[in-house]
Design a protein around this motif. Structure first.
Motif, PDB file in Angstrom:
ATOM      1  N   LYS A  19       0.845  -1.209   0.000  1.00 33.31           N
ATOM      2  CA  LYS A  19       0.000   0.000   0.000  1.00 33.31           C
ATOM      3  C   LYS A  19       0.871   1.246   0.000  1.00 33.31           C
ATOM      4  CE  LYS A  19      -3.639  -2.413   2.492  1.00 33.31           C
ATOM      5  NZ  LYS A  19      -4.381  -2.537   3.740  1.00 33.31           N
ATOM      6  N   GLU A  20       1.973   1.159   0.764  1.00 32.27           N
ATOM      7  CA  GLU A  20       2.920   2.284   0.808  1.00 32.27           C
ATOM      8  C   GLU A  20       3.512   2.530  -0.579  1.00 32.27           C
ATOM      9  OE1 GLU A  20       6.689   2.426   3.433  1.00 32.27           O
ATOM     10  OE2 GLU A  20       5.012   1.897   4.773  1.00 32.27           O
ATOM     11  N   MET A  21       3.931   1.434  -1.254  1.00 35.74           N
ATOM     12  CA  MET A  21       4.526   1.548  -2.591  1.00 35.74           C
ATOM     13  C   MET A  21       3.569   2.236  -3.561  1.00 35.74           C
ATOM     14  SD  MET A  21       6.095  -2.213  -3.292  1.00 35.74           S
ATOM     15  CE  MET A  21       7.776  -2.697  -3.001  1.00 35.74           C
ATOM     16  N   ALA A  22       2.262   1.931  -3.419  1.00 38.16           N
ATOM     17  CA  ALA A  22       1.275   2.457  -4.371  1.00 38.16           C
ATOM     18  C   ALA A  22       0.696   3.793  -3.909  1.00 38.16           C
ATOM     19  CB  ALA A  22       0.150   1.445  -4.560  1.00 38.16           C
ATOM     20  N   GLY A  23       1.070   4.216  -2.690  1.00 38.53           N
ATOM     21  CA  GLY A  23       0.538   5.469  -2.160  1.00 38.53           C
ATOM     22  C   GLY A  23      -0.900   5.345  -1.673  1.00 38.53           C
ATOM     23  N   TYR A  24      -1.291   4.167  -1.171  1.00 37.50           N
ATOM     24  CA  TYR A  24      -2.655   3.951  -0.661  1.00 37.50           C
ATOM     25  C   TYR A  24      -2.721   4.229   0.839  1.00 37.50           C
ATOM     26  CZ  TYR A  24      -3.956   1.322  -4.895  1.00 37.50           C
ATOM     27  OH  TYR A  24      -4.234   0.952  -6.176  1.00 37.50           O
ATOM     28  N   ALA A  25      -3.932   4.517   1.306  1.00 41.50           N
ATOM     29  CA  ALA A  25      -4.169   4.637   2.751  1.00 41.50           C
ATOM     30  C   ALA A  25      -4.107   3.233   3.368  1.00 41.50           C
ATOM     31  CB  ALA A  25      -5.541   5.262   2.985  1.00 41.50           C
ATOM     32  N   PRO A  26      -3.699   3.128   4.646  1.00 40.50           N
ATOM     33  CA  PRO A  26      -3.546   1.808   5.289  1.00 40.50           C
ATOM     34  C   PRO A  26      -4.837   0.975   5.308  1.00 40.50           C
ATOM     35  CG  PRO A  26      -2.592   3.548   6.658  1.00 40.50           C
ATOM     36  CD  PRO A  26      -3.291   4.232   5.538  1.00 40.50           C
ATOM     37  N   GLU A  27      -5.996   1.647   5.304  1.00 42.41           N
ATOM     38  CA  GLU A  27      -7.253   0.870   5.406  1.00 42.41           C
ATOM     39  C   GLU A  27      -7.764   0.370   4.048  1.00 42.41           C
ATOM     40  OE1 GLU A  27      -8.178   5.256   5.252  1.00 42.41           O
ATOM     41  OE2 GLU A  27      -6.795   3.957   6.348  1.00 42.41           O
ATOM     42  N   GLU A  28      -7.109   0.780   2.968  1.00 41.32           N
ATOM     43  CA  GLU A  28      -7.524   0.374   1.623  1.00 41.32           C
ATOM     44  C   GLU A  28      -7.407  -1.153   1.455  1.00 41.32           C
ATOM     45  OE1 GLU A  28      -9.372   1.616  -1.149  1.00 41.32           O
ATOM     46  OE2 GLU A  28      -8.087   3.353  -0.818  1.00 41.32           O
ATOM     47  N   GLU A  29      -8.419  -1.768   0.816  1.00 40.63           N
ATOM     48  CA  GLU A  29      -8.355  -3.220   0.537  1.00 40.63           C
ATOM     49  C   GLU A  29      -7.641  -3.431  -0.797  1.00 40.63           C
ATOM     50  OE1 GLU A  29      -9.427  -6.338   1.824  1.00 40.63           O
ATOM     51  OE2 GLU A  29      -9.344  -5.123   3.642  1.00 40.63           O
ATOM     52  N   ILE A  30      -6.745  -4.416  -0.874  1.00 38.45           N
ATOM     53  CA  ILE A  30      -6.105  -4.678  -2.171  1.00 38.45           C
ATOM     54  C   ILE A  30      -6.197  -6.154  -2.554  1.00 38.45           C
ATOM     55  CG2 ILE A  30      -4.534  -2.695  -2.134  1.00 38.45           C
ATOM     56  CD1 ILE A  30      -2.278  -4.499  -1.284  1.00 38.45           C
ATOM     57  N   GLU A  31      -6.141  -6.385  -3.873  1.00 38.66           N
ATOM     58  CA  GLU A  31      -6.174  -7.746  -4.431  1.00 38.66           C
ATOM     59  C   GLU A  31      -4.820  -8.046  -5.067  1.00 38.66           C
ATOM     60  OE1 GLU A  31      -8.646  -9.827  -4.282  1.00 38.66           O
ATOM     61  OE2 GLU A  31     -10.209  -8.478  -3.529  1.00 38.66           O
ATOM     62  N   LEU A  32      -4.362  -9.294  -4.929  1.00 35.66           N
ATOM     63  CA  LEU A  32      -3.062  -9.688  -5.498  1.00 35.66           C
ATOM     64  C   LEU A  32      -3.245 -10.766  -6.575  1.00 35.66           C
ATOM     65  CD1 LEU A  32      -0.944 -10.162  -2.226  1.00 35.66           C
ATOM     66  CD2 LEU A  32      -1.392  -8.061  -3.440  1.00 35.66           C
ATOM     67  N   TYR A  33      -2.448 -10.642  -7.642  1.00 39.69           N
ATOM     68  CA  TYR A  33      -2.475 -11.633  -8.727  1.00 39.69           C
ATOM     69  C   TYR A  33      -1.039 -11.987  -9.087  1.00 39.69           C
ATOM     70  CZ  TYR A  33      -7.235  -9.846  -9.445  1.00 39.69           C
ATOM     71  OH  TYR A  33      -8.538  -9.460  -9.271  1.00 39.69           O
TER      72      TYR A  33
END
Length: 334
Positions: A187-201
């Motif tokens: 999230k840090e690398m992408a500049g997202y907020a800590p609470e953001e949900e992310i998907e991995l592929y």
């Protein structure tokens, strides 16, 4: 005039000498993080780098690899003690990835010996990835010891709103660790907020078709069969109701689009030597998809009235027979 002839003669001599001495030299191509960041999402989308566009060195085969590292230090400003080199390897599925770091024994060899160890494929050249670790002050630090339990992964970030893929960096992960442990870093690398949900592929391969699979967060990296040089693509989790707004809401759909897209030039049958317009289509488009797009471009109501003829690129003329109505399955057959 005399000056020019002299210069041309010298150039000829130089080329002749280079050719005669070619067997004494090896070309070493060094890819770095900067190359990946520059190329991914612009020149390339799959794998990590186009080796024809990275810095190449012409080095005497006799040169000890340790001396070559000094050349690299001069070129990139990275002192020798902060450099770690990885060999690339072509996998069975044709993906091309950094495979393992050079061993101290290999680094003690000459450039020529190393090239023989490294590849049977690209005979004339040695391809390397230069890993440089940066400290908190963004200055190089010695590379951390790599244990058998650690895997070097590369990360690409996808933004479905902008339809944009970019390289954001790499991390060492514990083989027995789980994706949950690195989400904060990603999230840090992408500049997202800590609470953001992310998907991995995981980007697995792209020939002959794209294979990109969802990574199960509950499994360890080892259980997901991730290894050194693998690529993980990630994005914000997109709720179903929002996904409908995007053409390519997730990584697999975007990579499929990129892999199959094709710019097609259309010419009027009466003027076969000049382009009328071009359209970005997909190789998977059906006959109906293609004529519908052409009709829309020309402002026609009935796509079935359009007749298409393949182009002969040698004669710059239309082929004698038009394409039969619905006579082919896909654009790629046209």
């Amino acid at each position: 005039m005399e000056e020019r002839l002299k210069r041309e003669q010298e150039e000829k001599e130089h080329k002749k000498k280079e050719k005669a001495e070619a067997h004494l030299y090896t070309i070493i191509k060094v890819a770095r993080d900067e190359d990946l960041a520059e190329q991914i999402g612009k020149d390339i989308y799959f794998d990590l780098v186009d080796h024809d566009k990275v810095k190449s060195f012409r080095i005497q085969k006799q040169m000890p690899f340790t001396v070559f590292k000094e050349e690299v230090a001069k070129e990139f400003g990275i002192p020798v003690q902060f450099q770690r080199f990885w060999l690339w390897a072509k996998r069975q599925n044709h993906a091309y990835r950094p495979n393992r770091p050079l061993t101290p024994v290999e680094e003690a060899q000459s450039v020529g010996q190393l090239r023989e160890v490294s590849n049977k494929v690209h005979n004339a050249e040695l391809r390397l990835f230069l890993e440089v670790e940066l400290g908190a002050d963004l200055r190089p630090v010695p590379p951390p010891e790599k244990t058998k339990d650690e895997i070097l992964l590369f990360f690409k970030h996808y933004d479905p709103e902008k339809e944009e893929l970019r390289y954001v960096g790499r991390l060492f992960v514990k083989a027995n660790g789980k994706p949950g442990e690195i989400l904060g870093k990603l999230k840090e690398m992408a500049g997202y907020a800590p609470e953001e949900e992310i998907e991995l592929y995981e980007e697995i391969k792209f020939e002959p078709t794209v294979m990109c699979e969802h990574i199960d967060r509950k499994l360890t990296f080892r259980a997901s069969q991730l290894e050194d040089g693998d690529i993980v693509c990630f994005q914000k989790a997109v709720p179903t109701e929002i996904a409908e707004r995007y053409r390519y809401p997730n990584v697999p759909s975007f990579l499929g689009y990129v892999h199959n897209r094709q710019v097609v030039h259309f010419r009027s049958l009466e003027r076969p030597k000049e382009d009328d317009f071009s359209l970005e289509l997909s190789r998977l488009h059906t006959y109906d998809d293609v004529v519908e797009r052409v009709a829309r471009q020309l402002g026609l109501d009935d796509p079935s009235k359009i007749r298409l003829t393949s182009h002969n690129c040698y004669s710059q003329q239309p082929k004698p027979q038009p394409i039969k109505y619905r006579g082919v399955d896909h654009l790629s057959d046209m």
